[in-house]
Scaffold this motif. Structure first.
Motif, PDB file in Angstrom:
ATOM      1  N   GLY A 101      41.403  50.924  45.113  1.00 32.55           N
ATOM      2  CA  GLY A 101      41.891  49.569  45.277  1.00 32.55           C
ATOM      3  C   GLY A 101      43.060  49.523  46.238  1.00 32.55           C
ATOM      4  N   ASP A 112      41.379  45.003  51.987  1.00 25.75           N
ATOM      5  CA  ASP A 112      40.541  44.533  50.875  1.00 25.75           C
ATOM      6  C   ASP A 112      39.054  44.658  51.217  1.00 25.75           C
ATOM      7  N   ASN A 113      38.691  44.352  52.445  1.00 27.03           N
ATOM      8  CA  ASN A 113      37.294  44.459  52.868  1.00 27.03           C
ATOM      9  C   ASN A 113      36.838  45.912  52.912  1.00 27.03           C
ATOM     10  N   ALA A 116      36.251  47.001  49.297  1.00 29.37           N
ATOM     11  CA  ALA A 116      35.025  46.410  48.744  1.00 29.37           C
ATOM     12  C   ALA A 116      33.785  47.075  49.334  1.00 29.37           C
ATOM     13  N   THR A 117      33.805  47.363  50.624  1.00 30.09           N
ATOM     14  CA  THR A 117      32.655  48.012  51.277  1.00 30.09           C
ATOM     15  C   THR A 117      32.456  49.418  50.739  1.00 30.09           C
ATOM     16  N   LEU A 119      33.389  50.661  47.802  1.00 25.48           N
ATOM     17  CA  LEU A 119      32.907  50.619  46.418  1.00 25.48           C
ATOM     18  C   LEU A 119      31.434  50.238  46.352  1.00 25.48           C
ATOM     19  N   ARG A 120      31.024  49.312  47.202  1.00 28.71           N
ATOM     20  CA  ARG A 120      29.613  48.912  47.240  1.00 28.71           C
ATOM     21  C   ARG A 120      28.731  50.092  47.656  1.00 28.71           C
TER      22      ARG A 120
END
Length: 326
Positions: A101, A112-113, A116-117, A119-120
């Protein structure tokens, strides 16, 4: 807790997927079971032999390079059960929980992007494996996630018995605290989780040894935004079970079976050679990573210096009233 239960706890806490008592070159006896390694070397190779009480059944395997099993080379899978199937033990792979995070979140959209990428991508890659892209949490959450939730419907958590002395020994053997950033975290826990549930043969109680390494590492960022990586690694699991109310008095027998595991000399010799090669390769890889990191730092420092020099030079020209060179 009774002396028998404490003895069982000590053995469970120290047990890993590997056997503990030397080598054997003996041919399997009628009351023994030999795990054959069918993947690691040129052909099927006797790997580990366990001595069993007469009439007990067993099955096992050597699984190589299983992702997130906590063992880099192989993990030992082994299960032994009594003739009536009501008591037994099992060795199974470990697990790895990972999460990352931004700190603080919501400040830099680019960071943040990126999080998120990542983790995906991790969730897609880790599907149907022992890797979980989520926070591992404390021992209670791990007990619920890895033990209670994987038993029969209605399974309940009876107790969690921590072995802090063994956890500290594990931590000392790993070189102690390895944190760098003030917010970094490194911890080791060891505990025996007792659960109870109903099975086809009647009520059961089971002990599961959980040995856990928890780490959180902070990575410097830009504009005051750092990223963190949280990893919880769970050692291969050791399970003992018996009818409700009978587990403590069955533990000495189950412990004896577990402790009887002996590696075959040829297989153990090949494993030792392979570990040495991996250790050498890991050392070289670490050196190369350090070299690359130092080179990146040097280049970054040079680029920053050029940028700063250019800014200062430009400001100086403006102060002098001279035109800046295009």
């Amino acid at each position: 807790m009774s002396r028998v239960a404490l003895a069982g706890l000590a053995l469970l806490a120290f047990a890993t997927a590997a056997p503990v008592a030397g080598y054997t070159t003996e041919r399997p006896k009628p009351n023994s079971y030999t795990i054959i390694d069918r993947q690691g070397f040129d052909g099927p190779t006797p790997a580990i032999t366990y001595r069993l009480p007469r009439g007990w059944k067993a099955r096992g395997n050597i699984r190589w390079h299983k992702p997130c099993s906590f063992q880099k080379l192989y993990v030992t899978l082994f299960r032994a059960t009594s003739p009536d199937g009501k008591r037994g033990l099992r060795l199974s792979p470990g697990f790895v929980f990972s999460m990352m995070g931004a700190d603080p979140p919501g400040v830099d959209p680019l960071v943040d992007n990126m999080v998120a990428t990542t983790l995906r991508q991790q969730r897609a890659a880790n599907a149907k494996s022992n890797c979980f892209t989520e926070l591992g949490g404390d021992m209670n959450r791990l007990a619920q996630r890895l033990v209670v939730a994987r038993r029969a419907t209605g399974a309940r958590l009876v107790s969690i018995t921590h072995d802090r002395e063994h956890a500290q020994q594990m931590k000392d053997n790993m070189g102690g605290d390895s944190t760098v950033h003030p917010n970094d975290r490194f911890d080791v826990e060891a505990a025996v989780v007792r659960v109870a549930y109903d099975s086809a043969s009647g009520p059961v109680e089971e002990d599961v040894a959980l040995q856990v390494i928890s780490q959180r590492v902070y990575l410097p960022g830009v504009n005051g935004v750092a990223t963190w990586m949280d990893t919880v690694s769970v050692f291969p699991l050791v399970r003992f079970w018996a009818p409700l109310g009978e587990l403590d008095r069955n533990k000495p027998l189950l412990s004896k079976i577990l402790a009887s595991g002996k590696e075959h000399e040829h297989w153990a010799s090949e494993i030792k050679k392979l570990r040495a090669k991996y250790a050498e390769a890991s050392a070289e890889e670490a050196k190369e990573r350090t070299k690359q990191w130092e080179e990146r730092q040097r280049r970054s420092s040079e680029d920053n210096k050029k940028f700063i020099d250019a800014v200062i030079w430009g400001q100086a020209l403006k102060l002098l009233g001279a035109p800046e060179e295009g």
